[in-house]
Design a protein around this motif. Structure first.
Motif, PDB file in Angstrom:
ATOM      1  N   VAL A 269      -6.199  -2.158  -5.817  1.00  0.00           N
ATOM      2  CA  VAL A 269      -6.603  -3.036  -6.917  1.00  0.00           C
ATOM      3  C   VAL A 269      -5.438  -3.258  -7.870  1.00  0.00           C
ATOM      4  CG1 VAL A 269      -8.092  -3.240  -8.932  1.00  0.00           C
ATOM      5  CG2 VAL A 269      -9.030  -2.434  -6.757  1.00  0.00           C
ATOM      6  N   ALA A 270      -4.657  -2.201  -8.119  1.00  0.00           N
ATOM      7  CA  ALA A 270      -3.499  -2.322  -9.003  1.00  0.00           C
ATOM      8  C   ALA A 270      -2.508  -3.339  -8.454  1.00  0.00           C
ATOM      9  CB  ALA A 270      -2.819  -0.965  -9.176  1.00  0.00           C
ATOM     10  N   GLY A 271      -2.425  -3.445  -7.143  1.00  0.00           N
ATOM     11  CA  GLY A 271      -1.491  -4.376  -6.524  1.00  0.00           C
ATOM     12  C   GLY A 271      -1.829  -5.822  -6.790  1.00  0.00           C
ATOM     13  N   LEU A 272      -3.060  -6.116  -7.209  1.00  0.00           N
ATOM     14  CA  LEU A 272      -3.453  -7.493  -7.474  1.00  0.00           C
ATOM     15  C   LEU A 272      -2.619  -8.112  -8.587  1.00  0.00           C
ATOM     16  CD1 LEU A 272      -7.342  -7.121  -7.310  1.00  0.00           C
ATOM     17  CD2 LEU A 272      -5.872  -8.201  -5.609  1.00  0.00           C
ATOM     18  N   GLY A 273      -2.110  -7.276  -9.462  1.00  0.00           N
ATOM     19  CA  GLY A 273      -1.338  -7.800 -10.574  1.00  0.00           C
ATOM     20  C   GLY A 273       0.114  -8.086 -10.231  1.00  0.00           C
ATOM     21  N   PHE A 274       0.536  -7.762  -9.030  1.00  0.00           N
ATOM     22  CA  PHE A 274       1.941  -7.901  -8.684  1.00  0.00           C
ATOM     23  C   PHE A 274       2.234  -9.160  -7.876  1.00  0.00           C
ATOM     24  CE2 PHE A 274       1.354  -3.379  -9.364  1.00  0.00           C
ATOM     25  CZ  PHE A 274       2.446  -3.052 -10.141  1.00  0.00           C
ATOM     26  N   ALA A 275       1.341  -9.568  -6.981  1.00  0.00           N
ATOM     27  CA  ALA A 275       1.643 -10.696  -6.103  1.00  0.00           C
ATOM     28  C   ALA A 275       0.358 -11.216  -5.492  1.00  0.00           C
ATOM     29  CB  ALA A 275       2.618 -10.263  -5.007  1.00  0.00           C
ATOM     30  N   ASP A 276       0.473 -12.318  -4.749  1.00  0.00           N
ATOM     31  CA  ASP A 276      -0.682 -12.885  -4.077  1.00  0.00           C
ATOM     32  C   ASP A 276      -1.183 -11.951  -2.978  1.00  0.00           C
ATOM     33  OD1 ASP A 276      -0.502 -15.118  -5.634  1.00  0.00           O
ATOM     34  OD2 ASP A 276       0.796 -16.187  -4.214  1.00  0.00           O
ATOM     35  N   ILE A 277      -2.481 -11.995  -2.734  1.00  0.00           N
ATOM     36  CA  ILE A 277      -3.086 -11.159  -1.707  1.00  0.00           C
ATOM     37  C   ILE A 277      -2.871 -11.789  -0.337  1.00  0.00           C
ATOM     38  CG2 ILE A 277      -5.221 -10.085  -0.924  1.00  0.00           C
ATOM     39  CD1 ILE A 277      -6.295 -10.431  -3.751  1.00  0.00           C
ATOM     40  N   THR A 278      -2.465 -10.973   0.646  1.00  0.00           N
ATOM     41  CA  THR A 278      -2.344 -11.449   2.024  1.00  0.00           C
ATOM     42  C   THR A 278      -3.041 -10.452   2.947  1.00  0.00           C
ATOM     43  OG1 THR A 278      -0.175 -10.362   2.184  1.00  0.00           O
ATOM     44  CG2 THR A 278      -0.199 -12.709   1.633  1.00  0.00           C
ATOM     45  N   PRO A 279      -4.385 -10.449   2.947  1.00  0.00           N
ATOM     46  CA  PRO A 279      -5.105  -9.498   3.789  1.00  0.00           C
ATOM     47  C   PRO A 279      -5.143  -9.944   5.249  1.00  0.00           C
ATOM     48  CG  PRO A 279      -6.660 -10.866   2.618  1.00  0.00           C
ATOM     49  CD  PRO A 279      -5.296 -11.270   2.134  1.00  0.00           C
ATOM     50  N   THR A 280      -5.224  -8.969   6.141  1.00  0.00           N
ATOM     51  CA  THR A 280      -5.355  -9.232   7.569  1.00  0.00           C
ATOM     52  C   THR A 280      -6.450  -8.337   8.129  1.00  0.00           C
ATOM     53  OG1 THR A 280      -2.999  -9.746   7.766  1.00  0.00           O
ATOM     54  CG2 THR A 280      -4.193  -9.256   9.798  1.00  0.00           C
ATOM     55  N   ALA A 281      -7.440  -8.935   8.743  1.00  0.00           N
ATOM     56  CA  ALA A 281      -8.502  -8.167   9.389  1.00  0.00           C
ATOM     57  C   ALA A 281      -8.063  -7.835  10.814  1.00  0.00           C
ATOM     58  CB  ALA A 281      -9.804  -8.954   9.405  1.00  0.00           C
ATOM     59  N   VAL A 282      -8.331  -6.631  11.257  1.00  0.00           N
ATOM     60  CA  VAL A 282      -7.901  -6.193  12.583  1.00  0.00           C
ATOM     61  C   VAL A 282      -9.076  -5.548  13.317  1.00  0.00           C
ATOM     62  CG1 VAL A 282      -5.482  -5.904  11.968  1.00  0.00           C
ATOM     63  CG2 VAL A 282      -7.066  -4.004  11.635  1.00  0.00           C
ATOM     64  N   PHE A 283      -9.086  -5.759  14.629  1.00  0.00           N
ATOM     65  CA  PHE A 283     -10.112  -5.155  15.478  1.00  0.00           C
ATOM     66  C   PHE A 283      -9.462  -4.744  16.784  1.00  0.00           C
ATOM     67  CE2 PHE A 283     -13.104  -5.627  19.015  1.00  0.00           C
ATOM     68  CZ  PHE A 283     -14.054  -4.679  18.652  1.00  0.00           C
ATOM     69  N   ARG A 284      -9.857  -3.585  17.294  1.00  0.00           N
ATOM     70  CA  ARG A 284      -9.280  -3.089  18.542  1.00  0.00           C
ATOM     71  C   ARG A 284     -10.349  -2.325  19.320  1.00  0.00           C
ATOM     72  NH1 ARG A 284      -3.909  -1.404  20.253  1.00  0.00           N
ATOM     73  NH2 ARG A 284      -4.064   0.262  21.794  1.00  0.00           N
ATOM     74  N   LEU A 285     -10.394  -2.548  20.624  1.00  0.00           N
ATOM     75  CA  LEU A 285     -11.341  -1.869  21.503  1.00  0.00           C
ATOM     76  C   LEU A 285     -10.593  -1.315  22.715  1.00  0.00           C
ATOM     77  CD1 LEU A 285     -14.260  -1.161  22.386  1.00  0.00           C
ATOM     78  CD2 LEU A 285     -14.323  -3.395  23.532  1.00  0.00           C
ATOM     79  N   ASP A 286     -10.781  -0.027  22.985  1.00  0.00           N
ATOM     80  CA  ASP A 286     -10.186   0.637  24.146  1.00  0.00           C
ATOM     81  C   ASP A 286     -11.273   0.979  25.149  1.00  0.00           C
ATOM     82  OD1 ASP A 286      -7.793   0.565  22.843  1.00  0.00           O
ATOM     83  OD2 ASP A 286      -7.851   2.634  22.167  1.00  0.00           O
ATOM     84  N   VAL A 287     -11.079   0.596  26.386  1.00  0.00           N
ATOM     85  CA  VAL A 287     -12.038   0.902  27.450  1.00  0.00           C
ATOM     86  C   VAL A 287     -11.261   1.456  28.636  1.00  0.00           C
ATOM     87  CG1 VAL A 287     -13.794   0.004  29.011  1.00  0.00           C
ATOM     88  CG2 VAL A 287     -13.554  -0.963  26.714  1.00  0.00           C
ATOM     89  N   GLY A 288     -11.743   2.551  29.238  1.00  0.00           N
ATOM     90  CA  GLY A 288     -11.032   3.110  30.375  1.00  0.00           C
ATOM     91  C   GLY A 288     -11.725   4.316  30.957  1.00  0.00           C
ATOM     92  N   ALA A 289     -10.954   5.108  31.704  1.00  0.00           N
ATOM     93  CA  ALA A 289     -11.514   6.271  32.389  1.00  0.00           C
ATOM     94  C   ALA A 289     -10.470   7.363  32.495  1.00  0.00           C
ATOM     95  CB  ALA A 289     -12.000   5.880  33.783  1.00  0.00           C
ATOM     96  N   LYS A 290     -10.950   8.593  32.572  1.00  0.00           N
ATOM     97  CA  LYS A 290     -10.108   9.764  32.812  1.00  0.00           C
ATOM     98  C   LYS A 290     -10.456  10.328  34.177  1.00  0.00           C
ATOM     99  CE  LYS A 290      -9.408  12.659  29.477  1.00  0.00           C
ATOM    100  NZ  LYS A 290      -7.925  12.604  29.293  1.00  0.00           N
ATOM    101  N   VAL A 291      -9.447  10.474  35.015  1.00  0.00           N
ATOM    102  CA  VAL A 291      -9.635  11.032  36.348  1.00  0.00           C
ATOM    103  C   VAL A 291      -9.072  12.447  36.348  1.00  0.00           C
ATOM    104  CG1 VAL A 291      -9.317  10.691  38.820  1.00  0.00           C
ATOM    105  CG2 VAL A 291      -9.266   8.721  37.272  1.00  0.00           C
ATOM    106  N   GLN A 292      -9.937  13.449  36.481  1.00  0.00           N
ATOM    107  CA  GLN A 292      -9.515  14.841  36.469  1.00  0.00           C
ATOM    108  C   GLN A 292      -9.112  15.254  37.881  1.00  0.00           C
ATOM    109  OE1 GLN A 292     -12.588  17.178  34.584  1.00  0.00           O
ATOM    110  NE2 GLN A 292     -13.176  15.451  33.316  1.00  0.00           N
ATOM    111  N   LEU A 293      -7.926  15.839  37.999  1.00  0.00           N
ATOM    112  CA  LEU A 293      -7.379  16.228  39.286  1.00  0.00           C
ATOM    113  C   LEU A 293      -7.071  17.723  39.281  1.00  0.00           C
ATOM    114  CD1 LEU A 293      -4.799  13.301  39.505  1.00  0.00           C
ATOM    115  CD2 LEU A 293      -7.079  13.341  40.534  1.00  0.00           C
TER     116      LEU A 293
END
Length: 339
Positions: A13-37
């Protein structure tokens, strides 16, 4: 944790007084498998038969917001992890950092890894955390940086983790300090970290880490190296991420550990390739293990969407005097989107 998040929000919030806001929304999904040997895997099957464990989402799965306010900024992410092998359930939490420039210094506070020399693996939540990339655990920390130098404190364990095999509590926070030099031709740095545990550990052994790291860009290839030597890392289980390496590779209270990683990345068309080789050796009981991994990141035009297939293979070479037949293969794909 709650106090940390409150401070994060105050700084943002303090940063609002310094410059314009440039937010970026991020999403990540990991899908996979573990093969035990192998027939000695702690969760493996009889006669060395491979066992498959499907993970609908793994360590890198997250949703959050990154923001840059010019003289201040930060990020907050909700991470998830469905572990079918070790904990058998859903793990995760809220993590984040906030920073603000104060003259020539930068103050950073957050709940995440406080230092690291990450590999170029960018899939499946695997950037060689706890196996090759020297890093702290994801605990609250505070750090001050000036012209490449930094010093900070980590909350790791202060709230009540036992130390080693004893039932004592930490009396002091973990600390870290270091320097990073970054230029167009190369980058290099060193980190020193530790935690004073007083008389709570047998012989009062002081857990510390010495680390050197660097990267050499040779367009379009970049080579990286990370070396770390730990004195009794098990005496600070909440501070050093290497304590989360599989099969108790770091040993007991008197064990010292060597960690090494060679990293490779190449910006090609149509993808960026990343690969790493990591090795851990414990000096007291001669525990050792090797891990290799690779991935390829494909960006979909200017959409902000990326697909990252990859794999890693881990082989436990020796535990004490016993040669192990223990290894596993992680395979999967990560999907990320930012806007």
């Amino acid at each position: 944790m709650k106090k940390t998040l409150v401070v994060l929000l105050i700084l943002m919030v303090a940063g609002l007084g310094f410059a314009d806001i440039t937010p970026t929304a991020v999403f990540r999904l990991d899908v996979g498998a573990k093969v035990q040997l192998g027939d000695n895997y702690s969760a493996g099957g009889p006669d060395g038969d491979p066992i498959w464990n499907f993970n609908p989402f793994n360590n890198g799965t997250s949703i959050g917001v990154n923001a840059d306010y010019g003289n201040a900024g930060g990020w907050i992410h909700l991470r998830g992890n469905y572990d079918t092998v070790y904990s058998g359930g859903v793990n995760g939490g809220i993590f984040g950092e906030a920073w603000v420039n104060i003259g020539a210094a930068t103050l950073t506070i957050g709940r995440s890894e406080a230092w690291a020399q990450w590999s170029s693996l960018s899939w499946y939540g695997d950037i060689n955390w706890a196996f090759g990339a020297a890093a702290s655990t994801d605990c609250p920390f505070i750090k001050v940086s000036v012209e490449g130098f930094y010093i900070g404190l980590s909350e790791a364990g202060v709230s009540g983790e036992s130390i080693g095999t004893d039932a004592g509590q930490y009396a002091f926070p973990g600390f870290f300090l270091g320097y990073d030099y970054v230029a167009d031709t190369f980058s290099a740095g060193a980190t020193f970290a530790g935690q004073y545990v007083g008389d709570n550990v047998a012989d009062g052994k002081f857990p510390i880490m010495f680390n050197v790291h660097g990267k050499l860009p040779l367009d379009p290839i970049t080579l990286g190296l990370n070396l770390a030597f730990y004195v009794a890392p098990a005496n600070a289980p909440g501070l050093f991420s290497i304590n989360f390496a599989p099969e108790n590779l770091t040993g007991g209270e008197k064990s010292n550990v060597l960690e090494a990683m060679i990293d490779f990345s190449a910006a090609l068309d149509p993808c960026t390739v990343g690969a790493s080789v990591a090795y851990i050796m414990e000096t007291e009981d001669k525990n050792s293990a090797l891990k290799i991994g690779a991935c390829a990141s494909f960006g979909i035009g200017d959409t902000g969407f990326s697909i990252i297939p990859g794999f890693s293979y881990t082989n436990i070479l020796k535990i004490g005097d016993q040669d192990y037949k223990m290894s596993w293969l992680d395979i999967g794909v990560s999907c990320s989107y930012s806007y």
